[in-house]
Design a protein around this motif. Structure first.
Motif, PDB file in Angstrom:
ATOM      1  N   ASP A  29      -3.893 102.395 -31.867  1.00  0.00           N
ATOM      2  CA  ASP A  29      -3.909 102.221 -33.320  1.00  0.00           C
ATOM      3  C   ASP A  29      -5.174 101.505 -33.802  1.00  0.00           C
ATOM      4  O   ASP A  29      -5.125 100.606 -34.648  1.00  0.00           O
ATOM      5  CB  ASP A  29      -2.664 101.445 -33.775  1.00  0.00           C
ATOM      6  N   ILE A  30      -6.328 101.921 -33.267  1.00  0.00           N
ATOM      7  CA  ILE A  30      -7.597 101.303 -33.673  1.00  0.00           C
ATOM      8  C   ILE A  30      -8.622 102.365 -34.094  1.00  0.00           C
ATOM      9  O   ILE A  30      -9.828 102.100 -34.096  1.00  0.00           O
ATOM     10  CB  ILE A  30      -8.191 100.438 -32.533  1.00  0.00           C
ATOM     11  N   SER A  32      -9.037 103.750 -37.044  1.00  0.00           N
ATOM     12  CA  SER A  32      -9.343 103.736 -38.472  1.00  0.00           C
ATOM     13  C   SER A  32     -10.850 103.614 -38.707  1.00  0.00           C
ATOM     14  O   SER A  32     -11.535 102.796 -38.075  1.00  0.00           O
ATOM     15  CB  SER A  32      -8.619 102.566 -39.147  1.00  0.00           C
ATOM     16  N   SER A  60     -13.810  97.727 -38.221  1.00  0.00           N
ATOM     17  CA  SER A  60     -13.412  96.472 -37.578  1.00  0.00           C
ATOM     18  C   SER A  60     -12.210  96.637 -36.655  1.00  0.00           C
ATOM     19  O   SER A  60     -12.069  95.896 -35.674  1.00  0.00           O
ATOM     20  CB  SER A  60     -13.100  95.420 -38.647  1.00  0.00           C
ATOM     21  N   ASP A  61     -11.348  97.620 -36.922  1.00  0.00           N
ATOM     22  CA  ASP A  61     -10.164  97.811 -36.081  1.00  0.00           C
ATOM     23  C   ASP A  61     -10.530  98.167 -34.647  1.00  0.00           C
ATOM     24  O   ASP A  61      -9.756  97.908 -33.716  1.00  0.00           O
ATOM     25  CB  ASP A  61      -9.269  98.916 -36.657  1.00  0.00           C
TER      26      ASP A  61
END
Length: 223
Positions: A29-30, A32, A60-61
């Protein structure tokens, strides 16, 4: 030998790396604000001997994969596909590991760079083109028919001629119209480009196609 890595194989390797990275990032889930771009689009410069095969830009994710808890896992993922990376201002540049494949990638991206210089709207023929084809004349046969016509047209322009490049299709065998200005009268020369291998002769049909059939020829350049 670099010949064991053809273009399709190299392009497949890049796609597999990009797909693996995206799938891995989605799992964590990074993903983005992430995506891939090419070195040619991002840097717009000649590739080096160790070429950048793809560039990942991220938000930044994604930072845990670079400087956080996931950095080792991410490094192992990339390494498993035979690549490594360096960070550069919110992006990661991916390079092939040393070896024959790295040399194949260097040759592949060098050729992509050379092809990008064969542009119809460039004012001059780049010195890189002359240098490349002087050292590797066989690479002329790797150009597609339109790239070859554009290259010949641009070379003739650098020799001081005015040229008009044909449409490429339905041109009656006339690829380039070449105008020579002369005080006694302008001279219009019709050019047909054939990028044949030395062992292949130009057939009679190709010569006949260039014969003027009585249709007036125009040169659409202003005096």
């Amino acid at each position: 030998m670099t010949d064991s890595f053809d273009d399709r194989t190299l392009e497949r390797d890049i796609r597999q790396l990009e797909q693996a990275i995206e799938a891995w990032a989605l799992t964590h889930d990074i993903w983005s604000d992430c995506g891939f771009t090419t070195y040619a689009k991002h840097v717009k410069a000649e590739p080096g001997d160790e070429p950048v095969v793809t560039i990942l830009y991220f938000g930044s994710d994604f930072e845990p994969a670079v400087i956080g808890d996931l950095d080792l896992e991410f490094w192992e993922l990339v390494h498993s596909y035979g690549f490594h990376y360096e960070q550069s201002w919110g992006s990661l540049h991916f390079y092939p590991d040393e070896g024959p494949r790295c040399k194949a990638f260097a040759r592949y991206f060098r050729w992509q760079w050379i092809c990008s210089l064969v542009q119809q709207d460039f004012a001059d023929v780049h010195e890189e083109l002359y240098g490349h084809f002087a050292a590797r004349p066989d690479d002329l046969h790797r150009l597609d028919w339109r790239q070859y016509e554009i290259l010949i047209s641009r070379i003739l322009q650098t020799q001081g001629f005015e040229t008009e490049l044909g449409p490429g299709r339905g041109d009656g065998g006339v690829d380039i119209r070449l105008l020579q200005r002369d005080p006694l009268g302008d001279i219009l020369t019709l050019v047909q480009c054939k990028n044949y291998a030395p062992k292949n002769r130009i057939g009679l049909e190709a010569v006949q196609a260039l014969f003027w059939d009585g249709t007036p020829q125009h040169f659409d350049l202003c005096d």
